[in-house]
Design an enzyme around this catalytic site. Sequence first.
Site, PDB file in Angstrom:
ATOM      1  N   GLN A   7       0.827  -1.202   0.000  1.00 37.93           N
ATOM      2  CA  GLN A   7       0.000   0.000   0.000  1.00 37.93           C
ATOM      3  C   GLN A   7       0.868   1.262   0.000  1.00 37.93           C
ATOM      4  OE1 GLN A   7      -3.130   0.398  -0.603  1.00 37.93           O
ATOM      5  NE2 GLN A   7      -3.444  -1.805  -0.821  1.00 37.93           N
ATOM      6  N   SER A   8       1.902   1.273  -0.806  1.00 40.35           N
ATOM      7  CA  SER A   8       2.791   2.429  -0.865  1.00 40.35           C
ATOM      8  C   SER A   8       2.180   3.558  -1.698  1.00 40.35           C
ATOM      9  CB  SER A   8       4.124   2.010  -1.488  1.00 40.35           C
ATOM     10  OG  SER A   8       4.867   3.156  -1.876  1.00 40.35           O
TER      11      SER A   8
END
Length: 341
Positions: free
Chosen positions: A75-76
């Site tokens: 989830q960058s």
Amino acid sequence: MLLSRFPRIQLAHRKTPLERLPRLSKYLGGPNIYIKRDDCTGLGAGGNKTRKLEFLMADALLKNADTVITAGAIQSGHARQTAAAAAKLGLNCELVIVDDMLNPDSDYRESGNMLLDRLFGAKIRHCSGGADAATTMGQVADEIAASGGCPYVIPIGGSNAVGSLGYIDCAMELITQANEQQLPVDHVVHATGSGGTQAGLLMGLSALNCPVPVLGIGVSSPEQEQIEKVLRVVSEASQLLGEGNAPGRDNIAVNCNYIGEGYGIPTESMQEAVQIVSRLEGILLDPVYTGKAMAGLIDLVRKGHFNEDDNIVFVHTGGLPGLFAYRKHIFQHEPSAISSG
Ligand SMILES: *Cc1c(COP(=O)(O)O)cnc(C)c1O
């Protein structure tokens, strides 16, 4: 500080608004809280990495790159904004996604930032641990070069000297706005991870001779390690800029008491903070960075860490898509009462 010496491509909507949060300030009964809306930088759902990418992508183009490579967690937001910038500039994007297999939830693995990475056309490869990421990025770069391409590697979080120029610029923008609004800023507070945001803000404020304290609320590493990360970017950036009197270790303030069990692992106080700020101000925080940073700010206000009439600027660094990835971890815990008055 003359940033115009460095190549830059416009990717962000600037200036981002500097707004007061009257209902949050009243709810907390303490200092005046303002927000710098770097969640509104505009590119591919926004966030702080877009400012860094204005300088990083310009450097990549200058070096004739046809492919940018970077790394991050599933989830960058950094990976997502890099993919969006590459799409806009017509470059290929290779994302090395650090996948520790700790969270099997399909929302986490496929929704939020990951869904957007795919929409922006990024190629995704997985690697198993943080230490692996740099090695894997190097391998991908070698492969691309071997097949006649020209790769450009951006470190995790875009936190190197070039990337930090984006937050030196943000500090200058913030101080200009504070002067226009006749707002004497007493503190700047924000989420700190790979350190480039805090390094840039500190360098910009120091260059302007505005020694406003900057408090980074850590989301990943213990305090000493976090200070080292910021310090490393500060020293790289001061080399690039040829600055003699860069901020030192004593100027780097971080608080790592709001991480909980680890990076990206939800905490009760994060969930409270996300709900409080959306209910009172219509502003969306994220579970990994800004939710934990706001949880820290709220707790420090309640503990009397600030003076009642202080003006505090919370830099909203973005992260919105993460809310959808963590949808099962937003309402597990609710604050006692949020008055609507
Ligand atoms: C990357 C990120 C941060 C931290 O910024 P660093 O420069 O890595 O310290 C904060 N908030 C969000 C939403 C981010 O994506």
